[in-house]
Design a protein around this motif. Structure first.
Motif, PDB file in Angstrom:
ATOM      1  N   GLY A 119       7.413  -3.495  -5.413  1.00 57.17           N
ATOM      2  CA  GLY A 119       6.085  -3.933  -4.991  1.00 57.17           C
ATOM      3  C   GLY A 119       5.698  -3.477  -3.606  1.00 57.17           C
ATOM      4  O   GLY A 119       4.614  -3.809  -3.118  1.00 57.17           O
ATOM      5  N   GLY A 120       6.530  -2.693  -2.983  1.00 58.39           N
ATOM      6  CA  GLY A 120       6.208  -2.203  -1.657  1.00 58.39           C
ATOM      7  C   GLY A 120       7.341  -1.389  -1.104  1.00 58.39           C
ATOM      8  O   GLY A 120       8.404  -1.268  -1.709  1.00 58.39           O
ATOM      9  N   LEU A 169       2.378   1.542   9.784  1.00 55.73           N
ATOM     10  CA  LEU A 169       1.117   0.853   9.541  1.00 55.73           C
ATOM     11  C   LEU A 169       0.629   0.062  10.745  1.00 55.73           C
ATOM     12  O   LEU A 169      -0.465   0.287  11.256  1.00 55.73           O
ATOM     13  CB  LEU A 169       1.258  -0.095   8.334  1.00 55.73           C
ATOM     14  CG  LEU A 169       0.038  -0.959   7.997  1.00 55.73           C
ATOM     15  CD1 LEU A 169      -1.120  -0.076   7.545  1.00 55.73           C
ATOM     16  CD2 LEU A 169       0.380  -1.979   6.916  1.00 55.73           C
ATOM     17  N   ALA A 170       1.424  -0.858  11.227  1.00 57.25           N
ATOM     18  CA  ALA A 170       0.930  -1.871  12.158  1.00 57.25           C
ATOM     19  C   ALA A 170       0.820  -1.358  13.593  1.00 57.25           C
ATOM     20  O   ALA A 170       1.488  -0.415  14.011  1.00 57.25           O
ATOM     21  CB  ALA A 170       1.830  -3.095  12.124  1.00 57.25           C
ATOM     22  N   SER A 197       0.823  -1.220   0.000  1.00 54.82           N
ATOM     23  CA  SER A 197       0.000   0.000   0.000  1.00 54.82           C
ATOM     24  C   SER A 197       0.851   1.261   0.000  1.00 54.82           C
ATOM     25  O   SER A 197       0.352   2.349  -0.294  1.00 54.82           O
ATOM     26  CB  SER A 197      -0.932   0.004   1.216  1.00 54.82           C
ATOM     27  OG  SER A 197      -0.201   0.032   2.427  1.00 54.82           O
ATOM     28  N   PHE A 198       2.157   1.128   0.331  1.00 61.63           N
ATOM     29  CA  PHE A 198       3.045   2.288   0.343  1.00 61.63           C
ATOM     30  C   PHE A 198       3.848   2.413  -0.956  1.00 61.63           C
ATOM     31  O   PHE A 198       4.731   3.261  -1.047  1.00 61.63           O
ATOM     32  CB  PHE A 198       4.020   2.190   1.526  1.00 61.63           C
ATOM     33  CG  PHE A 198       3.350   2.178   2.870  1.00 61.63           C
ATOM     34  CD1 PHE A 198       2.631   3.267   3.321  1.00 61.63           C
ATOM     35  CD2 PHE A 198       3.451   1.063   3.695  1.00 61.63           C
ATOM     36  CE1 PHE A 198       2.021   3.256   4.566  1.00 61.63           C
ATOM     37  CE2 PHE A 198       2.848   1.041   4.936  1.00 61.63           C
ATOM     38  CZ  PHE A 198       2.123   2.150   5.375  1.00 61.63           C
TER      39      PHE A 198
END
Length: 647
Positions: A506-507, A512-513, A496-497
């Motif tokens: 791909g990232g 986030l967590a 998502s980033f």
């Protein structure tokens, strides 16, 4: 979330252990034994540990009976009983500690304190901060040898209000060996299975106002195959060994009765074989080269009975390189420098501590953005103050700190704690504190960090509360701690980033967590019919609040039990470690079985100068894993001698 995972190890085979020592039965046995400790009260046969002084919890000398945290102190005697492995093998036998290793003792290792990620525990060596700024960061636990260590202090719980960044789950401080006024020489040597040969030499003494200590150590082992593959004719097993050498030097000068200058320098070098793939290719040798260096210059002054100051400069350096057939495949270097000015003032009621501190980080890494030229820097300036109060029945502490980071700005942390001795031998205590960890330079400035124009990563933030109850009488102790630590804005690798970073892999990294680390820890020791009994049981629930999954490679239950007996010149011990089942991943789709280990040690004092030692670790030859795909050490034997000649 990105939990700083290591690569993994084979599924264990429960059939290799007798039913009497399988994880579930062993955990129950240790728990019942600890609960029974409170019924045992013997005449005191060894010094009560509550008479010891602890310095890590508050950065000032404090009797263990006044520390408002869950702490453990390991002495040189504890260290010398260790036959196999390095610092993390010693720590892995302590309450609230789990370790994950990619095979032999020289491979990448993570330490989980109370279920937190490895980078959330601060490691200090003689007060010098050890931290890598590559990847997700954290200390290089596998690169700290045992031979140079005199003492280890473990402080569990948030401590950023005392130490700043990284101390989210706790602090572990290693104190290297110190000199004695009387000239002393000590020699240690031993051999063991897996082709293990090791030796150490220490020399110390004093001449007038000058004192000195020098220690040298080396260890070599052929090792074992850390990647096992079955039913594959094309698989070619290899043997993965390790080689270490280390040097520690300390020089002190007593200017007068109250002022001392000291220089400390510690260096260790680790060369370890590993397998870069699950099926090593014939003729290919993969190696890790790990060099760590910690040095400190200290001036301490006792101006009068009530006022003491310390000024120091600390510097740590870590160089990590991987090679395949002697060709470099990866290289990263980290330098952390710290300037500290601190003081302690005894007030009519209580004590005041104050600290001014500056930290400077530097990273050299080929994965940084091209605009950085392959290296980046940052700094943090901090001011901290603590108030400590203690009388016959009440202890209280307040810690406040402000850190100003050159990348993300300022952050405040604080801790308040209080204890009450409400009955003879009984004390209840409680604490609440906040903590943080700054993003690593790699997370912030690599191609997987925020690209120019995108907001910088925020620090990870923790909020910890805990309650404790301690009982002591004679030579018996029992401690119960309940804790709840919530960590938010954890830095994770997530697709998502992807729009925020330069790489199109791909990232990339982003805040986030959220996780919650809850648990109950029970520790105790006593004397039963001349037998010293020590043990701990931990029940924990380290959970990702976003997915409601358990954090990978962490067991919900683990325990340790040690039985020790001294008879004339003989001293022996038996230790049982039990770990429940876990998952290898955060998605909880790859289970790892529980395991139990039995370790034995025996020593014989020949005379005042010579002591013999023998160890059997993993006595039942348990085939187990802490990370999927990586084997752990089989049963090992060690025989050694320590010689302290009279000079």
């Amino acid at each position: 979330m990105s939990a700083s995972f290591l690569r993994a190890a084979r599924q264990p085979s429960p059939a290799r252990l007798p039913a009497s020592v399988r994880p579930s039965s062993t955990l129950n046995m240790i728990a019942l034994g600890l609960l029974a400790l409170s019924a045992q009260t013997q005449a005191q046969e060894t010094p009560n540990k509550l008479g010891q002084v602890q310095v890590t919890a508050t950065r000032s000398k404090l009797d263990l009976s006044q520390v408002l945290a869950d702490v453990t102190v390991l002495t040189r005697a504890d260290i010398e009983r260790q036959g196999f492995g390095n610092l993390v093998d010693l720590l892995g036998r302590q309450s609230c500690v789990e370790l994950v290793r990619n095979g032999n003792p020289g491979t990448n290792t993570s330490l989980f304190l109370r279920g937190a990620n490895t980078q959330h525990t601060l490691l200090l060596v003689d007060g010098v901060r050890m931290d890598t700024q590559s990847g997700s960061g954290g200390a290089a636990w596998e690169a700290i040898p045992l031979a140079q260590i005199e003492r280890v202090e473990i402080v569990r719980g948030a401590a950023s209000s005392v130490y700043g960044s990284d101390a989210v789950a706790g602090v572990i401080q290693v104190f290297t060996r110190k000199g004695k006024r009387t000239p002393t020489v000590e020699i240690g040597a031993g051999v063991g299975s897996l082709g293990l040969v090791k030796g150490d030499l220490s020399v110390s003494g004093a001449a007038g106002a000058l004192d000195y200590a020098l220690s040298l150590a080396q260890e070599v082992a052929d090792g074992f195959n850390i990647r096992k593959v079955t039913n594959d004719p094309a698989y070619s097993p290899d043997v993965d060994g390790w080689r270490t050498h280390s040097v520690n030097a300390r020089l002190g000068y007593q200017l007068d009765a109250g002022q001392r200058l000291e220089l400390v320098n510690t260096y260790s070098s680790l060369d370890s074989d590993y397998d870069a793939s699950a099926k090593p290719k014939v003729g290919v040798r993969d190696r890790n080269l790990h060099d760590t260096h910690a040095s400190r210059a200290l001036w301490s002054a006792q101006w009068n009975a009530d006022w003491q100051t310390e000024a120091s400069i600390g510097d740590s350096r870590e160089r990590y390189e991987t090679l395949s057939n002697n060709a470099s495949t990866y290289l990263t270097e980290t330098q952390v420098r710290q300037y500290t000015l601190g003081g302690t003032v005894k007030l009519p009621v209580g004590q005041l501590n104050a600290v001014l501190e500056r930290r400077e980080d530097k990273l050299i890494n080929s994965g940084l953005l091209p605009t950085t030229g392959g290296q980046v820097k940052r700094h943090q300036n901090a001011v901290a103050a603590s108030y400590l109060y203690s009388n016959s029945s009440i202890d209280a502490q307040l810690h406040l700190r402000h850190d100003q980071d050159s990348a993300f700005g300022g952050i405040n942390t604080g801790t308040v704690a209080a204890g009450w001795r409400f009955l003879p031998g009984l004390r209840a205590w409680a604490s609440a504190g906040t903590a943080f960890r700054a993003p690593t330079l790699y997370q912030s400035f690599s191609e997987y960090g925020p690209k120019p124009g995108v907001a910088a990563l925020n620090p990870e933030r923790g909020r910890n509360t805990e309650l404790g109850l301690n009982w002591s009488q004679g030579d018996s102790e029992l401690g119960l701690t309940v804790y709840n630590n919530r960590i938010r804005e954890l830095i994770s690798w997530d697709s998502s980033f992807a729009a925020n970073c330069v790489s199109t892999y791909g990232g990339c990294y982003g805040n986030l967590a959220k996780v919650r680390l809850q648990g109950v820890s029970l520790q105790g020791e006593t004397m039963v019919a001349g037998l010293r009994v020590q043990g701990s049981v931990d029940f924990q629930n380290p959970r990702d609040l976003t997915t409601d999954k358990l954090l990978g490679r962490r067991a919900k239950k683990h325990a340790s039990l040690r039985l020790e007996k001294t008879l004339n010149q003989w001293s022996g011990g038996l230790q049982i470690q039990a770990h429940g089942s876990r998952f290898d991943d955060n998605a909880n789709t790859k289970p790892l079985g529980g395991y139990s280990l039995v370790n034995l040690d025996l020593s014989y004092r020949v005379n005042s100068q010579v002591r013999l030692q023998a160890n059997i670790d993993n006595a039942f030859n348990k085939d187990y894993e802490t990370a999927k795909g990586y084997a752990q050490a089989p049963r090992t034997f060690f025989i050694g001698v320590r010689f302290t000649p009279t000079l």
